[in-house]
Design a protein around this motif. Structure first.
Motif, short mmCIF file in Angstrom:
data_model
loop_
_atom_site.label_atom_id
_atom_site.label_comp_id
_atom_site.label_asym_id
_atom_site.label_seq_id
_atom_site.Cartn_x
_atom_site.Cartn_y
_atom_site.Cartn_z
N GLU A 7 -5.46 14.00 7.83
CA GLU A 7 -6.20 13.08 6.97
C GLU A 7 -5.20 12.46 6.01
OE1 GLU A 7 -9.89 14.24 5.16
OE2 GLU A 7 -10.19 15.79 6.67
N VAL A 8 -5.23 11.13 5.94
CA VAL A 8 -4.28 10.40 5.11
C VAL A 8 -5.03 9.37 4.28
CG1 VAL A 8 -2.31 8.81 5.18
CG2 VAL A 8 -2.38 10.76 6.73
N ALA A 9 -4.69 9.26 3.01
CA ALA A 9 -5.28 8.25 2.13
C ALA A 9 -4.37 7.04 2.08
CB ALA A 9 -5.46 8.83 0.73
N ARG B 207 7.03 15.78 1.10
CA ARG B 207 7.44 14.60 1.87
C ARG B 207 6.29 13.99 2.66
NH1 ARG B 207 13.23 14.40 2.05
NH2 ARG B 207 14.10 16.27 1.12
N VAL B 208 5.14 13.87 2.00
CA VAL B 208 3.98 13.29 2.66
C VAL B 208 3.44 12.08 1.89
CG1 VAL B 208 3.33 15.38 3.90
CG2 VAL B 208 2.46 15.01 1.60
N VAL B 209 4.33 11.36 1.21
CA VAL B 209 3.99 10.12 0.52
C VAL B 209 4.91 9.03 1.03
CG1 VAL B 209 3.87 8.96 -1.72
CG2 VAL B 209 3.27 11.37 -1.57
N ARG B 210 4.34 7.87 1.36
CA ARG B 210 5.12 6.72 1.78
C ARG B 210 4.69 5.53 0.94
NH1 ARG B 210 6.57 10.69 3.58
NH2 ARG B 210 7.22 11.23 5.69
N PHE C 108 0.84 -1.19 0.00
CA PHE C 108 0.00 0.00 0.00
C PHE C 108 0.87 1.24 0.00
CE2 PHE C 108 -2.77 -3.26 1.49
CZ PHE C 108 -4.01 -2.91 1.00
N ARG C 109 0.27 2.34 -0.39
CA ARG C 109 0.93 3.63 -0.28
C ARG C 109 0.04 4.51 0.57
NH1 ARG C 109 0.30 5.76 -6.38
NH2 ARG C 109 -1.94 5.94 -6.40
N SER C 110 0.67 5.43 1.24
CA SER C 110 -0.04 6.35 2.11
C SER C 110 0.37 7.76 1.72
CB SER C 110 0.34 6.07 3.57
OG SER C 110 -0.36 6.92 4.42
N LYS C 111 -0.60 8.67 1.64
CA LYS C 111 -0.27 10.05 1.33
C LYS C 111 -1.26 10.99 1.99
CE LYS C 111 -2.47 9.94 -3.23
NZ LYS C 111 -2.25 10.13 -4.65
N ALA C 112 -0.79 12.18 2.27
CA ALA C 112 -1.63 13.18 2.91
C ALA C 112 -2.82 13.51 2.01
CB ALA C 112 -0.84 14.45 3.20
#
Length: 104
Positions: free
Chosen positions: A53-55, A24-27, A8-12
């Motif tokens: 809030e993060v998707a 720098r808000v994507v992992r 999965f990826r996580s982003k603001a």
């Protein structure tokens, strides 16, 4: 065709935050619960917010990211934009904007 989700990826998900990679808000490559939690805390730190809030989105191993948008212009009518997605959306600016050939 089935796509295998491998991580999965996580982003603001902050409205107005367009360049998430630069902020720098994507992992990427989050493969377990601990990685997802760590990514959330890291993004919260980057935004200096306690509960941002993060998707959380699935990633696939193969394929090409695309960006697609639709807009209506008073002069030109309905338009569709298609191009390379992800970090390439702005860096390479490889996209096409075309009129939609449809009637009401």
């Amino acid at each position: 065709m089935w796509l295998e989700i491998w991580a999965f990826r996580s982003k603001a998900a902050r409205p107005g935050l367009v360049h998430k990679t630069e902020a720098r808000v994507v992992r990427l490559g989050l493969s377990d619960d601990a990685a997802v939690r760590a990514a959330y805390l890291s993004i919260a730190g980057s935004l200096d917010e306690a509960e941002p809030e993060v998707a959380l989105q699935p990633m696939v191993q193969t394929g090409v990211e695309l960006v697609v948008g639709v807009a209506h212009d008073a002069l030109f009518g309905s338009l569709v934009m298609v191009g390379l997605g992800g970090v390439y959306t702005d860096r390479r600016a490889r996209r096409s904007i075309l009129p939609i050939a449809a009637t009401h």
